[in-house]
Design a protein around this motif. Structure first.
Motif, mmCIF file in Angstrom:
data_model
loop_
_atom_site.group_PDB
_atom_site.id
_atom_site.type_symbol
_atom_site.label_atom_id
_atom_site.label_comp_id
_atom_site.label_asym_id
_atom_site.label_seq_id
_atom_site.Cartn_x
_atom_site.Cartn_y
_atom_site.Cartn_z
ATOM 1 N N VAL A 48 0.833 -1.202 0.000
ATOM 2 C CA VAL A 48 0.000 0.000 0.000
ATOM 3 C C VAL A 48 0.872 1.259 0.000
ATOM 4 O O VAL A 48 0.739 2.122 -0.862
ATOM 5 C CB VAL A 48 -0.937 0.017 1.223
ATOM 6 C CG1 VAL A 48 -1.702 1.334 1.284
ATOM 7 C CG2 VAL A 48 -1.896 -1.164 1.184
ATOM 8 N N ALA A 49 1.763 1.349 0.988
ATOM 9 C CA ALA A 49 2.589 2.550 1.126
ATOM 10 C C ALA A 49 3.790 2.212 1.990
ATOM 11 O O ALA A 49 3.758 1.276 2.790
ATOM 12 C CB ALA A 49 1.790 3.686 1.756
ATOM 13 N N THR A 50 4.851 3.000 1.833
ATOM 14 C CA THR A 50 6.028 2.797 2.650
ATOM 15 C C THR A 50 6.701 4.129 2.916
ATOM 16 O O THR A 50 6.557 5.095 2.147
ATOM 17 C CB THR A 50 7.007 1.812 1.986
ATOM 18 O OG1 THR A 50 8.082 1.504 2.891
ATOM 19 C CG2 THR A 50 7.594 2.406 0.711
ATOM 20 N N ILE A 51 7.440 4.167 4.028
ATOM 21 C CA ILE A 51 8.145 5.375 4.413
ATOM 22 C C ILE A 51 9.520 4.981 4.937
ATOM 23 O O ILE A 51 9.663 4.012 5.684
ATOM 24 C CB ILE A 51 7.343 6.171 5.466
ATOM 25 C CG1 ILE A 51 8.014 7.504 5.780
ATOM 26 C CG2 ILE A 51 7.107 5.349 6.733
ATOM 27 C CD1 ILE A 51 7.110 8.464 6.540
ATOM 28 N N GLY A 52 10.537 5.715 4.508
ATOM 29 C CA GLY A 52 11.883 5.440 4.951
ATOM 30 C C GLY A 52 12.090 5.844 6.406
ATOM 31 O O GLY A 52 11.254 6.527 7.004
ATOM 32 N N TRP A 53 13.231 5.470 6.960
ATOM 33 C CA TRP A 53 13.463 5.689 8.383
ATOM 34 C C TRP A 53 13.473 7.161 8.743
ATOM 35 O O TRP A 53 13.091 7.540 9.853
ATOM 36 C CB TRP A 53 14.768 5.020 8.820
ATOM 37 C CG TRP A 53 15.988 5.634 8.207
ATOM 38 C CD1 TRP A 53 16.573 5.288 7.025
ATOM 39 C CD2 TRP A 53 16.774 6.703 8.728
ATOM 40 N NE1 TRP A 53 17.660 6.087 6.777
ATOM 41 C CE2 TRP A 53 17.819 6.960 7.806
ATOM 42 C CE3 TRP A 53 16.702 7.485 9.884
ATOM 43 C CZ2 TRP A 53 18.769 7.941 8.008
ATOM 44 C CZ3 TRP A 53 17.654 8.469 10.087
ATOM 45 C CH2 TRP A 53 18.676 8.692 9.150
#
Length: 123
Positions: A48-53
Motif C-alpha cells: 500500500v505505502a512505505t516510508i523510509g526511516w
C-alpha cells in the motif's frame, strides 16, 4: 527485535476518511523503514505505502496514490496511514511491517509484522 501493533481500523462509509496507527515497542522504530500492506479475503497481501526511516522517502501503490498518506513520528515510536476517499475495494486487513532495509515495497522485505487491523468500507 521490534513489536508492532496496528489500530484504527473500523467500518466506514464510502468516501469517508480513516487514520491507521502502527505503534512500535521493544525497540526504536526510527531504525526501520515501515511499510503498510493489506490483504483482502482470498487475495494475496499487497503493498500500500512505505516510508523510509527518516521520512525522506515515501512511495505508494498506484491504487492509493493521492488518497493515502504515510507519515511517522519517531519520537512517539509510531507510523500512521491517513486514508481518504475510501472505497469498498479498500476493504482489507491492513498490516504494518518494519524492514531493516530502507523501505518496504514487498512483503518479502519485511522483517517484523503487526497483527493487522480490519478496515471495512461499505457502499
Amino acid at each position: 527485535q521490534v513489536q508492532l501493533v496496528e489500530s484504527g481500523g473500523r467500518l466506514v462509509q464510502a468516501g469517508e476518511s480513516l487514520r491507521l496507527s502502527c505503534a512500535a515497542s521493544g525497540g526504536s522504530i526510527s531504525r526501520y523503514g515501515v511499510g503498510w500492506f493489506r490483504q483482502a479475503p482470498g487475495k494475496e497481501r499487497e503493498f500500500v505505502a512505505t516510508i523510509g526511516w527518516s521520512a525522506g522517502s515515501t512511495y505508494y501503490a498506484d491504487s492509493v496514490e493521492g488518497r493515502f498518506t504515510v507519515s511517522r513520528d519517531n519520537a512517539k515510536n509510531m507510523v500512521f496511514l491517513q486514508m481518504t476517499s475510501l472505497q469498498p475495494e479498500d476493504t482489507a486487513v491492513y498490516y504494518c511491517g518494519a524492514t531493516q532495509g530502507g523501505i518496504a515495497t514487498m512483503a518479502t522485505s519485511v522483517h517484523f509484522w503487526g497483527q493487522g487491523t480490519q478496515v471495512t468500507v461499505s457502499s
